[in-house]
Scaffold this active site. Structure first.
Site, short mmCIF file in Angstrom:
data_model
loop_
_atom_site.label_atom_id
_atom_site.label_comp_id
_atom_site.label_asym_id
_atom_site.label_seq_id
_atom_site.Cartn_x
_atom_site.Cartn_y
_atom_site.Cartn_z
N THR A 9 0.83 -1.20 0.00
CA THR A 9 0.00 0.00 0.00
C THR A 9 0.87 1.26 0.00
OG1 THR A 9 -1.56 -1.25 1.37
CG2 THR A 9 -1.96 1.10 1.17
N ARG A 63 7.83 -2.63 2.74
CA ARG A 63 7.95 -2.70 4.20
C ARG A 63 8.40 -4.10 4.60
NH1 ARG A 63 3.47 0.78 6.33
NH2 ARG A 63 3.94 2.73 5.25
N SER A 122 6.06 4.03 8.55
CA SER A 122 4.88 4.76 9.03
C SER A 122 4.55 4.49 10.49
CB SER A 122 3.70 4.42 8.12
OG SER A 122 2.59 5.20 8.44
N HIS A 123 3.42 3.87 10.72
CA HIS A 123 2.89 3.67 12.07
C HIS A 123 3.36 2.37 12.69
CE1 HIS A 123 0.49 2.08 8.87
NE2 HIS A 123 0.05 1.16 9.69
N LYS A 146 10.19 3.95 0.23
CA LYS A 146 9.12 4.34 -0.68
C LYS A 146 9.67 5.35 -1.68
CE LYS A 146 5.80 7.06 0.78
NZ LYS A 146 4.54 7.69 1.17
N ASP A 174 1.94 9.90 13.81
CA ASP A 174 2.55 8.57 13.71
C ASP A 174 4.05 8.66 13.42
OD1 ASP A 174 2.41 9.40 11.07
OD2 ASP A 174 2.14 7.36 10.31
N ASP A 183 6.03 8.62 10.84
CA ASP A 183 6.57 9.51 9.80
C ASP A 183 5.77 10.81 9.65
OD1 ASP A 183 4.41 8.01 8.83
OD2 ASP A 183 5.07 8.19 6.76
N ASP A 190 2.56 11.54 9.00
CA ASP A 190 1.48 11.81 8.05
C ASP A 190 0.09 11.51 8.63
OD1 ASP A 190 1.81 9.09 7.99
OD2 ASP A 190 2.01 8.93 5.80
N ARG A 191 0.05 10.85 9.77
CA ARG A 191 -1.27 10.55 10.36
C ARG A 191 -1.59 11.52 11.49
NH1 ARG A 191 -2.60 4.17 10.50
NH2 ARG A 191 -1.85 3.73 8.41
N GLU A 237 -8.56 9.52 4.70
CA GLU A 237 -8.79 8.09 4.88
C GLU A 237 -9.19 7.87 6.33
OE1 GLU A 237 -6.41 5.19 2.42
OE2 GLU A 237 -4.85 6.49 3.20
N GLU A 238 -9.96 6.81 6.52
CA GLU A 238 -10.41 6.49 7.88
C GLU A 238 -9.23 6.14 8.80
OE1 GLU A 238 -9.81 3.25 8.90
OE2 GLU A 238 -8.99 2.87 6.90
N SER A 239 -8.10 5.81 8.20
CA SER A 239 -6.93 5.35 8.96
C SER A 239 -6.12 6.54 9.49
CB SER A 239 -6.06 4.47 8.07
OG SER A 239 -5.79 5.13 6.84
N LYS A 280 -0.55 12.51 2.94
CA LYS A 280 -1.37 12.96 4.04
C LYS A 280 -0.47 13.69 5.04
CE LYS A 280 -1.41 8.29 5.99
NZ LYS A 280 -1.51 7.20 5.02
N ARG A 321 -9.09 -6.30 7.87
CA ARG A 321 -9.74 -5.09 8.33
C ARG A 321 -11.23 -5.16 7.99
NH1 ARG A 321 -5.25 -2.53 9.77
NH2 ARG A 321 -3.59 -2.01 8.30
C1 G1P Z 1 -3.04 1.33 5.90
C2 G1P Z 1 -4.31 2.14 5.91
C3 G1P Z 1 -4.38 2.99 4.68
C4 G1P Z 1 -3.12 3.86 4.59
C5 G1P Z 1 -1.89 2.99 4.68
C6 G1P Z 1 -0.61 3.82 4.72
O1 G1P Z 1 -3.01 0.48 4.79
O2 G1P Z 1 -5.44 1.31 6.00
O3 G1P Z 1 -5.54 3.78 4.71
O4 G1P Z 1 -3.10 4.59 3.39
O5 G1P Z 1 -1.94 2.19 5.85
O6 G1P Z 1 -0.56 4.66 5.82
P1 G1P Z 1 -3.41 -1.07 4.87
O7 G1P Z 1 -2.57 -1.70 5.93
O8 G1P Z 1 -4.86 -1.10 5.27
O9 G1P Z 1 -3.19 -1.60 3.49
ZN ZN Z 2 2.54 7.28 8.30
#
Ligand code: G1P
Ligand code: ZN
Length: 542
Positions: free
Chosen positions: A17, A21, A112-113, A125, A276, A278, A280-281, A362-364, A375, A495
């Site tokens: 995504t 990683r 990221s997170h 990335k 988070d 990096d 972006d969240r 995004e909901e995330s 983001k 999810r």
């Molecule tokens: C998750 C989030 C998605 C976000 C991505 C990167 O991806 O659900 O919205 O863009 O992290 O931060 P997923 O693990 O669901 O593929």
């Molecule tokens: Zn992130």
């Protein structure tokens, strides 16, 4: 001297995504990072003599890969690398630097997170010249290249000094170490009414930001404490650490619970936010009110014109498919475009570039706009502060009034982490197998109206992305969405996204899980989650 090193392909360098990683020990294998970086360069054309931006979230292994990336960029023929001091650049700041200095692209190092440390996660990335994540056309090419690679080129030279701003040369290529914060802080100051936010804070509104030992610390300290006058200490866990100080830098109700509890306590701050790994969240919490990311997008869109950078109004809104439809109501009222994309920020790039969407989410816990192509956690925090300052209302009042006007989308995501990969794939395959027969099915009081596997037709480049999540829509507008994570590094993560629309303000005070209980039960019935995964409850509920 530039040397050519023979190598053999790794079969597993498929970007997910958001980039590649893997656990640090995977990245630390001989030639692993080099293979992937060379595969990126081999998939690009026309960068000779141009600039490349490099930076990361400071997690474990960041510095090592930055050295490799700079030396390989020199060998590949880039004219210049711009790298954040200490190897630091938050993801939105990297996006901004790429855009502002018209770089050819950028390499962003982050997972990221996900947690950081010697046995935790790392990621690489590639971002293109618009500052956003490379589209699938490029990530597919990178993966294809990684499967056939036989050699890479690298400058054989001492490590580059990353800890002082200034310019050096590596094999004829300029390396400019830049202040990672300055350009970003200036951008934020150009978008938001800092004077109004300063007045809000000096007027007694207590604001705290939890940087969770990750990259936003220096950014939040500069902006919130130095430029907006919040007392020192308002930014917590402000020093980026290789292991994030043991924090799991995912801003949600589980991992940022301390901040949440503090804001909810009677004597605690009025406003809290977390970001988070990096940067972006974002998570937004007001006294007595947690703001769901889906609502946050809708509320930012509805109030956008209070911020000077958006005073002219917004052109359109984009959201990922699993994100609640709260923003759709705002778009409808404003008479602007609304776009539903697959999960992942890369799908917003075309809409933003084309001027079709101005804000996206995004909901995330991801929200952002056309100011960069990622983001942006702090951007969302500043937007909220600007709205509070302009409306002179608390977060809770702003949210409740929004629901009263547009209706409330009760929303929750249930994650089942590290489930057996075969079981997860089996569950999705079984769901796909019964899509045709689901409509008309009754589960308790719910009736399935439609079911499909979401496919996205990009209105700008007309590319098609299939298999982006199973949607089950019920009569009355409720829905359940199922998809597998594309960012996990061990096992599979299922999810389940659950949503119910409630127009009547008399019903807006119900506990979210309670309001969604029938849909949560229906999700289990339809997908046989318990039976197939052996799990009786989700690992994380957001
Ligand atoms: C998750 C989030 C998605 C976000 C991505 C990167 O991806 O659900 O919205 O863009 O992290 O931060 P997923 O693990 O669901 O593929
Ligand atoms: Zn992130």
């Amino acid at each position: 001297m530039i040397v050519t090193v023979e190598t053999t392909p790794f079969g597993d360098q498929k970007p997910g995504t958001s980039g590649l990683r893997k656990k640090v020990p995977v990245f630390a294998q001989k030639n692993y990072a080099e293979n992937f970086i060379q595969s990126i360069f081999d998939s690009l054309e026309g960068f000779s003599g141009k600039s490349l931006v490099i930076g990361g979230d400071g997690r474990y292994y960041n510095r090592e890969v930055i050295q490799k990336a700079i030396k390989m960029a020199a060998a590949a023929g880039f004219g210049k690398v711009m790298v954040g001091k200490g190897g630091i650049l938050s993801t939105p700041a990297a996006s901004n630097v790429i855009r502002k200095y018209e770089a050819f692209g950028g390499i962003v190092l982050s997972a990221s997170h996900n947690p950081g440390g010697p046995n935790e996660d790392f990621g690489i990335k590639y971002n293109i010249g618009n500052g956003g994540p490379a589209p699938e056309k490029i990530t597919n090419a990178i993966f294809a290249r990684s499967k056939t690679i036989t050699e890479y080129k690298i400058a054989d030279c001492p490590d580059i000094e990353l800890d002082a701003v200034g310019t050096q040369t590596v094999e004829g290529m300029t390396v400019e170490v830049i202040d990672p914060v300055a350009d970003y802080a200036e951008l934020m100051e150009s978008l938001f009414d800092f004077a109004a936010i300063r007045a809000l804070i000096s007027g007694g509104t207590r604001v705290v930001i939890d940087s969770m030992g990750a990259v936003t610390g220096p950014y939040a300290t500069e902006i919130l404490e130095r430029r907006l006058g919040a007392p020192s200490g308002s930014v917590r866990n402000a020093v980026p650490l290789p292991d994030f100080g043991g924090h799991h830098p995912d801003p949600n109700l589980v991992h940022a619970k301390e901040l949440y509890d503090d804001v909810m306590s009677p004597d605690g701050p009025h406003f809290g936010a977390a970001s988070d790994g990096d940067g972006d969240r974002n998570m937004i919490v007001g006294k007595g009110m947690f703001v769901t990311p889906s609502d946050s997008l809708a509320i930012i869109a509805a109030n956008a014109t209070v911020a000077p950078g958006y005073a002219r109004g917004i052109a359109g809104i984009a959201r990922s498919m699993p994100t609640s439809a709260a923003a759709d109501k705002v778009a409808e009222k404003l008479g602007i475009g609304m776009y539903e994309t697959p999960t992942g920020w890369k799908f917003f790039g075309n809409l933003l570039d084309a001027g079709m969407a101005t804000v996206c989410g995004e909901e995330s816990f991801g929200t952002g706009s056309d100011h960069v192509r990622e983001k942006d956690g702090l951007w969302a925090v500043l937007f909220w502060l600007n709205i509070m300052a302009a409306r002179k209302e608390s977060v809770a009042d702003i949210v409740r009034k929004h629901w009263a006007e547009y209706g409330r989308n009760y929303y929750s995501r249930h994650d089942y982490e590290e489930v057996d990969t075969d079981a997860a794939n089996g569950l999705m395959a079984a769901l796909r197998g019964k899509l045709a027969t689901l409509p008309g099915t009754k589960i308790g009081a719910l009736t399935v109206e439609a079911a499909d596997d979401f496919a996205y037709h990009d209105p700008v480049d007309h590319s098609v992305s299939e298999n982006q999540g199973i949607r089950v829509l019920f009569e009355g507008g409720s829905r359940v969405v199922f998809r597998l994570s594309g960012t996990g590094t061990s096992g599979a993560t299922l999810r389940v996204y659950v949503e119910r629309y409630e127009p009547d303000p008399a019903n807006h005070g119900i506990d979210t899980q309670e309001a969604l209980a029938d849909l949560i039960a229906a999700a289990d019935t339809i997908a046989e989650i318990g039976k197939r995964t052996g799990r009786s409850a989700p690992t994380v509920i957001t």
